[in-house]
Write an enzyme that holds these catalytic residues in place. Structure first.
Site, PDB file in Angstrom:
ATOM      1  N   GLU A  73      22.926   4.805  26.766  1.00  0.00           N
ATOM      2  CA  GLU A  73      22.979   5.271  25.375  1.00  0.00           C
ATOM      3  C   GLU A  73      24.396   5.710  25.009  1.00  0.00           C
ATOM      4  OE1 GLU A  73      20.522   4.464  23.749  1.00  0.00           O
ATOM      5  OE2 GLU A  73      18.952   4.337  25.270  1.00  0.00           O
TER       6      GLU A  73
ATOM      7  N   HIS B 295      26.254   2.666  23.844  1.00  0.00           N
ATOM      8  CA  HIS B 295      25.958   2.344  22.439  1.00  0.00           C
ATOM      9  C   HIS B 295      26.718   3.300  21.514  1.00  0.00           C
ATOM     10  CE1 HIS B 295      22.750  -0.519  23.046  1.00  0.00           C
ATOM     11  NE2 HIS B 295      21.898   0.336  23.589  1.00  0.00           N
TER      12      HIS B 295
ATOM     13  N   PRO C 165       0.834  -1.195   0.000  1.00  0.00           N
ATOM     14  CA  PRO C 165       0.000   0.000   0.000  1.00  0.00           C
ATOM     15  C   PRO C 165       0.873   1.251   0.000  1.00  0.00           C
ATOM     16  CG  PRO C 165      -0.628  -1.485   1.776  1.00  0.00           C
ATOM     17  CD  PRO C 165       0.607  -2.041   1.168  1.00  0.00           C
TER      18      PRO C 165
ATOM     19  N   ASP D 152      17.610  -4.545  23.169  1.00  0.00           N
ATOM     20  CA  ASP D 152      18.978  -4.717  22.665  1.00  0.00           C
ATOM     21  C   ASP D 152      19.333  -6.203  22.624  1.00  0.00           C
ATOM     22  OD1 ASP D 152      19.218  -1.987  22.704  1.00  0.00           O
ATOM     23  OD2 ASP D 152      20.255  -1.931  24.647  1.00  0.00           O
TER      24      ASP D 152
ATOM     25  N   THR E  46       2.513   2.603  -2.452  1.00  0.00           N
ATOM     26  CA  THR E  46       3.650   2.665  -3.369  1.00  0.00           C
ATOM     27  C   THR E  46       3.290   3.426  -4.641  1.00  0.00           C
ATOM     28  OG1 THR E  46       3.025   0.414  -3.977  1.00  0.00           O
ATOM     29  CG2 THR E  46       4.986   0.663  -2.629  1.00  0.00           C
ATOM     30  N   GLY E  47       2.065   3.900  -4.740  1.00  0.00           N
ATOM     31  CA  GLY E  47       1.726   4.766  -5.867  1.00  0.00           C
ATOM     32  C   GLY E  47       1.010   4.068  -7.000  1.00  0.00           C
TER      33      GLY E  47
ATOM     34  N   THR F  48      -2.331   3.677  -7.490  1.00  0.00           N
ATOM     35  CA  THR F  48      -3.422   4.534  -7.954  1.00  0.00           C
ATOM     36  C   THR F  48      -2.864   5.735  -8.706  1.00  0.00           C
ATOM     37  OG1 THR F  48      -4.531   3.909  -5.910  1.00  0.00           O
ATOM     38  CG2 THR F  48      -5.535   5.662  -7.197  1.00  0.00           C
TER      39      THR F  48
HETATM   40  P1  ADP Z   1      -1.475   2.734  -3.629  1.00  0.00           P
HETATM   41  O1  ADP Z   1      -2.569   2.871  -4.640  1.00  0.00           O
HETATM   42  O2  ADP Z   1      -0.310   1.927  -4.112  1.00  0.00           O
HETATM   43  O3  ADP Z   1      -1.907   2.309  -2.270  1.00  0.00           O
HETATM   44  P2  ADP Z   1      -1.400   5.552  -3.878  1.00  0.00           P
HETATM   45  O4  ADP Z   1      -1.198   5.748  -5.325  1.00  0.00           O
HETATM   46  O5  ADP Z   1      -2.784   5.710  -3.361  1.00  0.00           O
HETATM   47  O6  ADP Z   1      -0.834   4.165  -3.422  1.00  0.00           O
HETATM   48  O7  ADP Z   1      -0.409   6.503  -3.098  1.00  0.00           O
HETATM   49  C1  ADP Z   1      -0.848   7.402  -2.129  1.00  0.00           C
HETATM   50  C2  ADP Z   1      -0.146   8.720  -2.273  1.00  0.00           C
HETATM   51  O8  ADP Z   1       1.240   8.593  -1.969  1.00  0.00           O
HETATM   52  C3  ADP Z   1      -0.175   9.235  -3.687  1.00  0.00           C
HETATM   53  O9  ADP Z   1      -1.339   9.949  -3.936  1.00  0.00           O
HETATM   54  C4  ADP Z   1       1.033  10.118  -3.726  1.00  0.00           C
HETATM   55  O10 ADP Z   1       0.743  11.356  -3.167  1.00  0.00           O
HETATM   56  C5  ADP Z   1       2.011   9.415  -2.808  1.00  0.00           C
HETATM   57  N1  ADP Z   1       2.933   8.558  -3.569  1.00  0.00           N
HETATM   58  C6  ADP Z   1       3.052   7.224  -3.494  1.00  0.00           C
HETATM   59  N2  ADP Z   1       4.024   6.774  -4.308  1.00  0.00           N
HETATM   60  C7  ADP Z   1       4.531   7.845  -4.934  1.00  0.00           C
HETATM   61  C8  ADP Z   1       5.559   8.040  -5.905  1.00  0.00           C
HETATM   62  N3  ADP Z   1       6.266   7.019  -6.403  1.00  0.00           N
HETATM   63  N4  ADP Z   1       5.802   9.291  -6.327  1.00  0.00           N
HETATM   64  C9  ADP Z   1       5.096  10.324  -5.844  1.00  0.00           C
HETATM   65  N5  ADP Z   1       4.126  10.213  -4.935  1.00  0.00           N
HETATM   66  C10 ADP Z   1       3.836   8.995  -4.458  1.00  0.00           C
HETATM   67 ZN    ZN Z   2      19.979  -0.002  24.505  1.00  0.00          ZN
END
Ligand code: ADP
Ligand code: ZN
Length: 639
Positions: free
Chosen positions: A440, A443, A221, A518, A223-224, A226
């Site tokens: 910390e 680390h 979800p 850790d 990843t763009g 739509t």
């Molecule tokens: P999906 O359909 O894969 O769940 P969406 O297309 O709905 O994802 O992505 C949600 C929003 O995240 C988009 O409207 C856009 O604003 C942003 N977004 C996601 N991927 C990209 C990308 N590769 N480049 C630019 N914006 C992105």
């Molecule tokens: Zn620690």
């Protein structure tokens, strides 16, 4: 007290979309039921409860009239109460009568014309049957009408319901173009051909090329998917119709089928166009059990397949499906002529994240002190939507703090909030805060000692957040795909350095449970290296932990008991060695570590650069040289 490595964040909780609309369907069902009930009631109501009753004059025995008497003396009849073929009532002179009649509306009309009051008690006439059966038949017809879709047809009510309860269809020619999609160039390239086809389908058909019909975009979800589908429509300047798979399932059987028909009809009328179906797994799931719901879904899926198969070569409709569960799709969907083209959209890599950040940074005001490359490095596992969200959170934080542009402080805050949860306002005892600072600092110091082979330290903080009391973050230079054995050993030492520091500065009896995560992380890394990655000489190259189909077996299932014991001993030995390593480095440089801890107490957060300055600036501690580490590792492994 997290020693947190950004590489571990791939399985962040990412939002999940769902737009189920069952509520609407329930209303329709209830409405239909009420409607049927009303019809039934109103019919039986008028038919069985005569409103016009004969006046109950007590009179002498009624005269018996024949049917022809009735016809001839129609003008003498004052009231008539009809029950089936029996009629009774009074004449204008008050005489009661009875008669056997043949039901004839014309005759009744004639009598009524003369001013008689006629009461039909329908319980025995054919009107009765009408009264009883009409509503039932109408009800049955109504139900049949609704459920007609069940047998594949989807006209009548289902269709009008589908129209009244429309799929959320988004239309219009989107202005989105490929410029709005960043970081997934190869996918864009692949889809450019579709744009060409939509722009000039003739060119393709003239060559006799089989034109694409369905494209399946799969990926996490956000990843763009739509966005990309919209961009294809935008690039080709064609209308974009979007619906979601979850809109097609509902309580009313057949509605899904009707809706599929509806959107395809609409698409056909507007071709060339893009028809986008999000969450296609909601309809396209592998056919399995024969439950009621599945049957409906199967109908819907079949209808989708029928529609897609029905495209002729020049329909000009491209169906784009999106899913994050391509593995669950029914194979029938993926056959040639359907979604025969699959494009997998990966989570963006470092360069991709940088591009996406650049894109969105242009839309907000970002101060010069924000290093977008560092931000890209520190956001492994973020999707495009997450990155957009991050900059948005940062902008909100800036506004809340009265700033006119986004500074690195806002970006850090937004990133930590997304990764670890919001800041905790937690009342801590001063001694706990002090211990956390030394933990910390441990680390941080050991990180610097191994700076040449591990990810550079990004910051250390004692601000509690989520479950962590404090943390040290590292920023990978690049997306990492593997680690050397020296790196594994160094990371183990860094992970266990928090606890080691508690021991060095407060004594073995003062150690806390704060090192829980850790220790968990170090154990996981050691066990993985030994049982899966073949990094232990003692255990060898055997893959002891293997993925199996059931996911139920323990990690050591395909090892003999002896091997299992060996693995346990090796894990312990590696962890002990790392702990000893960290303890040695810390006790040799107590003053520097103390300085780090005191600075942390004073300032709560130290950046990587500040830490490096403190450690390297003052009586520069001896770095653990690469060679000796490697030797140590070897020596240890050979033990
Ligand atoms: P999906 O359909 O894969 O769940 P969406 O297309 O709905 O994802 O992505 C949600 C929003 O995240 C988009 O409207 C856009 O604003 C942003 N977004 C996601 N991927 C990209 C990308 N590769 N480049 C630019 N914006 C992105
Ligand atoms: Zn620690």
């Amino acid at each position: 007290m997290e020693n947190q490595n950004q590489n571990q964040n791939n399985n962040m909780n990412i939002r999940k979309k769902s737009h189920r609309r069952d509520g609407g369907n329930i209303f329709i069902i209830i409405f239909a039921a009420l409607f049927v009930a009303l019809i039934v009631r109103s019919f039986t109501g008028t038919m069985t409860a005569p409103q016009l009753l004969p006046d109950g004059t007590s009179a002498p025995a009624p005269v018996e009239l024949t049917f022809s008497d009735i016809l001839n003396r129609a003008d003498e009849i004052k009231t008539m109460d009809v029950r089936g073929n029996d009629a009774s009532g009074t004449l204008t002179d008050g005489t009661p009568y009875t008669a056997t009649i043949t039901y004839d509306p014309e005759m009744l009309g004639k009598i009524a014309e003369n001013g008689a009051t006629i009461s039909l008690d329908a319980s025995k006439t054919w009107v009765d049957y009408l009264g009883t059966w009409v509503p039932i038949l109408m009800g049955l017809f109504f139900i049949w009408w609704i459920f007609r879709g069940f047998r594949g047809g989807a006209s009548g009510l289902t269709r009008s319901l589908a129209q009244q309860n429309p799929t959320k269809i988004t239309t219009g020619k989107p202005k989105t173009t490929f410029k709005d999609v960043a970081g997934i160039d190869s996918e864009k390239q692949e889809l450019m051909e579709i744009v060409d086809f939509l722009r000039d389908g003739k060119k393709f058909r003239d060559v006799g090329a089989r034109v694409p019909r369905g494209i399946l975009l799969s990926g996490e979800p956000g990843t763009g998917k739509t966005l990309l589908a919209r961009a294809i429509a935008g690039e080709a300047n064609v209308p974009f119709f979007a619906a979601s798979g979850s809109d097609f399932s509902g309580i009313i059987v057949g509605l899904g089928v009707a809706k599929i028909k509806e959107i395809f009809d609409m698409a056909k009328r507007n071709a060339p166009c893009i028809l986008f179906i999000d969450e296609i797994d909601a309809i396209g799931q592998r056919r399995s059990t024969a439950s009621y719901n599945d049957q409906d879904r199967e109908q819907t899926l079949n209808q989708l397949l029928i529609e897609m198969d029905g495209f002729s070569n020049d329909t000009g409709i491209i169906v784009i499906g999106a899913t994050n569960r391509a593995d669950m799709l029914d194979p029938a969907l993926l056959r040639p002529g359907r979604f025969d083209r699959q494009v997998y959209i990966e989570l963006p890599d470092l360069a991709g994240r940088r591009e996406i950040l650049d894109l969105y940074a242009k839309k907000v005001k970002v101060s010069d002190d924000v290093n977008l490359q560092d931000l890209a490095r520190g956001t492994t596992g973020f999707s495009g939507a997450d990155l957009e969200n991050l900059l948005n959170e940062a902008a909100l934080h800036a506004v809340r703090n009265g700033r006119k542009e986004i500074t690195s402080v806002d970006v850090e805050e937004a990133r930590d909030k997304i990764l670890m949860g919001p800041r905790k306002v937690r009342k801590m005892r001063p001694e706990d805060i002090k211990l956390t600072a030394y933990h910390e600092a441990g680390h941080a110091f050991v990180s610097i000692m191994y700076a040449d082979i591990t990810d550079p330290i990004h910051k250390a903080t004692i601000i509690p957040r989520g479950r962590a009391l404090g943390m040290v973050q590292h920023l990978p230079i690049d997306d990492k795909v593997s680690m050397t054995i020296a790196e594994v050993r160094a990371n183990l030492a860094i992970s266990l350095a928090g606890r080691a520091s508690e021991e060095v500065f407060f004594g073995a009896d003062k150690i806390t449970t704060g090192a829980e995560s850790d220790i968990a992380m170090a154990t996981r890394l050691a066990r993985y290296s030994i049982t899966t990655a073949g990094l232990s000489e003692k255990v060898g190259l055997a893959a002891i932990k293997q993925v199996n189909n059931f996911g139920t077996r323990s990690a050591l299932e395909n090892a003999s008991e002896k091997t299992a014991e060996l693995v346990d001993a090796e894990v312990k030995a590696w962890l002990d060695a790392a702990h000893a390593d960290a303890t040695k480095l810390l006790s040799k440089n107590k003053e520097t570590v103390r300085k780090l801890a005191e600075e942390l107490l004073a300032r709560e957060t130290l950046t990587g650069d500040e830490i490096r300055a403190i450690v390297n600036g003052k009586n520069a501690a001896k770095k653990a040289p690469k060679k000796s580490t490697a030797k140590k590792v070897k020596k240890h492994a050979a033990k």
